[in-house]
Design an enzyme around this catalytic site. Structure first.
Site, PDB file in Angstrom:
ATOM      1  N   LYS A  82       0.736  -1.140  -0.049  1.00  0.00           N
ATOM      2  CA  LYS A  82       0.129   0.041  -0.148  1.00  0.00           C
ATOM      3  C   LYS A  82       0.925   1.307   0.110  1.00  0.00           C
ATOM      4  CE  LYS A  82      -3.944  -2.097   2.499  1.00  0.00           C
ATOM      5  NZ  LYS A  82      -4.903  -1.679   1.454  1.00  0.00           N
TER       6      LYS A  82
ATOM      7  N   ARG B 198     -11.413 -10.356   1.547  1.00  0.00           N
ATOM      8  CA  ARG B 198     -12.708 -11.502   1.041  1.00  0.00           C
ATOM      9  C   ARG B 198     -12.055 -12.797   1.193  1.00  0.00           C
ATOM     10  NH1 ARG B 198     -12.384  -8.031  -4.439  1.00  0.00           N
ATOM     11  NH2 ARG B 198     -11.834  -6.680  -3.059  1.00  0.00           N
TER      12      ARG B 198
END
Length: 515
Positions: free
Chosen positions: A282, A356
């Site tokens: 990130k 997820r």
């Protein structure tokens, strides 16, 4: 999975999970962590009285700008200067005049501001205004909740502890029969602050094991910490295998002796206690927010605490997959194929779409253990925050009635929610050429819907909804309500309201009517 395969914790402490911890103890920081908040009592004690505010010996009397403020002696210029608070001093009293829209949110915000205006163990009295369009019971609930939320102080990691805040918040001119409304609102707000504390805490302190240890100390709940490797949860094990902190599945159970409904509600919360993005590292502007990537898990833990304390007559299970997503030699590579508990294989195109993956195993686990109604909460996609800002979460479900039940519970509780679409045409976007699924579409659009479509493959039969709460979980700036900057505990109030409605039949009746 057999009982022998589980690593179980109880209120006496951790067992196998703690044994598997690396030898370091808080080696990533140089401070001794302070004790967590006492979940048994709020920092601010809420009291009700039918006496006027002038009669309770308050250090500060708070009132919304309007006729009641004038009656207490506030000059007109104070009403105009209340942006958001104007303090009026006189020989008789100290008066805080607050700008407060005449609705529940306005009162909640005003009470929080009144508490933040006090200090050093002060008593703040709020004078109910019968002229408001909001009913007395709604006023009491909003004020009690706002006062407790306003008493939260996230500055727990300073060398010098924060100075004491307001000790008592007295709601004046209230009928005694409204005491139960105030107590319930204060209780839910107190557990919301518990979630806020978990999210605000540094990631070098609230690790997966520390989250489990914290949950094990909650009263009235049965708590297990399950080793995903032994329990057949390969996606959670694969993501968490990137870190020396072992991953775990935290399971909290509220099983009252008598239930009012056959529904078995499961609340699933993502708890990535720190997310680097893995090999899709990130950027700096985003990575500094990643201690909040366990906001969904924190909400589920705190909501179970509130549900148990309220004694709601419904079976509720919290399922929290907890791990770190680190960049390391054992991290998932882009294009790796991993297994899931449901038996489907997933090509991991994007290691930064790890939430997820762990939710897939957790959803399967919850349904496999008999859940009839499922809700998952997750700080899942930055695109949801980009599209809706920091106020609303998005709600996805193939069942419009269940989606609407969750949206209504959120809006009624103050955790605002908005319905988002799912459509079968999104399903081909997650087809893989080498595995059953891939974890992202690889397209420049539809990120939140694609993520929800992926989760739908693991939710099983029966009502399920996904709540993407990345926007409101952690506030970069004060948005002008009861919370200020930092964690909000988003989801606690929504989940408690949903469980309440399901336990008394409101949600089931609404679903039946819609279908």
């Amino acid at each position: 999975m057999t009982s022998e395969q589980r690593s179980t914790i109880s209120n006496s402490g951790l067992t196998q999970i703690m044994q598997r911890l690396p030898t370091r103890v808080y080696s990533r920081h140089a401070i001794e962590p302070p004790p967590f908040l006492d979940v048994s009592s709020p920092a601010v004690r809420i009291e009700l009285t039918d006496q006027p505010a002038e009669a309770v010996g308050a250090d500060l009397i708070a009132v919304a700008a309007g006729p009641r403020a004038v009656a207490l002696g506030a000059p007109e210029r104070a009403l105009q200067a209340a942006d958001p608070v104007a303090i009026v001093y006189s020989d008789a009293l100290e008066l805080a005049v607050l700008a407060a829209p005449e609705d529940v949110e306005g009162l909640r915000t005003a009470a929080a501001r009144a508490v933040r205006a006090g200090r050093d163990g002060a008593t703040v009295a709020w004078s109910l205004d019968p002229a408001l369009a909001v009913g007395a019971a709604e006023q009491v609930r909003a004020l009690a909740e706002g006062a407790v939320l306003g008493g939260y102080d996230g500055r727990r990691w300073r060398r010098e502890p924060p100075s004491p805040g307001v000790a008592r918040f007295v709601i004046c001119g209230a009928a005694p029969e409204l005491a139960a409304d105030a107590q319930r609102a204060a209780l839910v707000a107190r557990w919301t602050n518990t979630a806020r504390e978990l999210v605000d805490a540094p990631a070098n302190i609230v690790t997966p094991s520390e989250l489990a240890a914290r949950a094990a100390r909650l009263p009235r709940l049965t708590v297990q910490a399950i080793d995903p490797g032994q329990a057949g949860l390969p996606a959670l094990a694969a993501v968490g295998g990137s870190s020396p902190e072992p991953p775990l599945l935290l399971v909290l159970s509220h099983e009252p002796p008598q239930v009012a409904t056959t529904a078995r509600l499961a609340l699933v919360g993502k708890a990535v206690t720190f997310d680097t993005g893995g090999y899709f590292l990130k950027p700096q502007s985003d990575i500094i927010r990643q201690k909040a990537d366990m906001g969904g898990g924190a909400a589920v833990v705190a909501a179970l605490g509130a549900i148990a304390e309220l004694g709601l007559p419904i079976s509720v299970t919290g399922v929290v997959p907890a791990c770190e997503n680190m960049l390391s030699g054992t991290a998932i590579h882009p294009t790796d194929v991993i297994d899931t508990a449901a038996g489907l294989t997933v090509e991991v195109i994007n290691p930064d779409a790890e939430g997820r993956l762990i939710l897939a195993d957790a959803l399967w686990y919850a349904r496999d253990r008999g859940a009839t109604h499922l809700v998952d909460l997750a700080t899942l996609t930055g695109a949801l925050r980009a599209g809706m800002g920091d106020l609303y979460a998005g709600v996805f479900s193939p069942d419009p009635a269940w989606r609407e039940a969750i949206v209504r519970a959120g809006d009624a509780s103050g955790d605002l929610a908005w319905p988002w679409p799912l459509h079968p045409r999104y399903r081909p976007l997650i087809e893989s050429t080498v595995a059953d699924l891939r974890n992202v579409a690889g397209k420049g659009f539809g990120y939140p819907i694609v993520a929800a479509t992926f989760l739908a493959q693991f939710a099983g039969d029966g009502p399920w909804a996904h709540v993407d709460m990345l926007g409101p979980a952690l506030l970069d700036e004060d948005r002008g309500d009861a919370f200020g900057r930092g964690a909000t505990g988003y989801g606690v109030r929504l989940l408690v309201e949903l469980a309440t409605r399901l336990s008394d039949g409101q949600a089931e009746m609404a679903i039946a009517a819609a279908t």
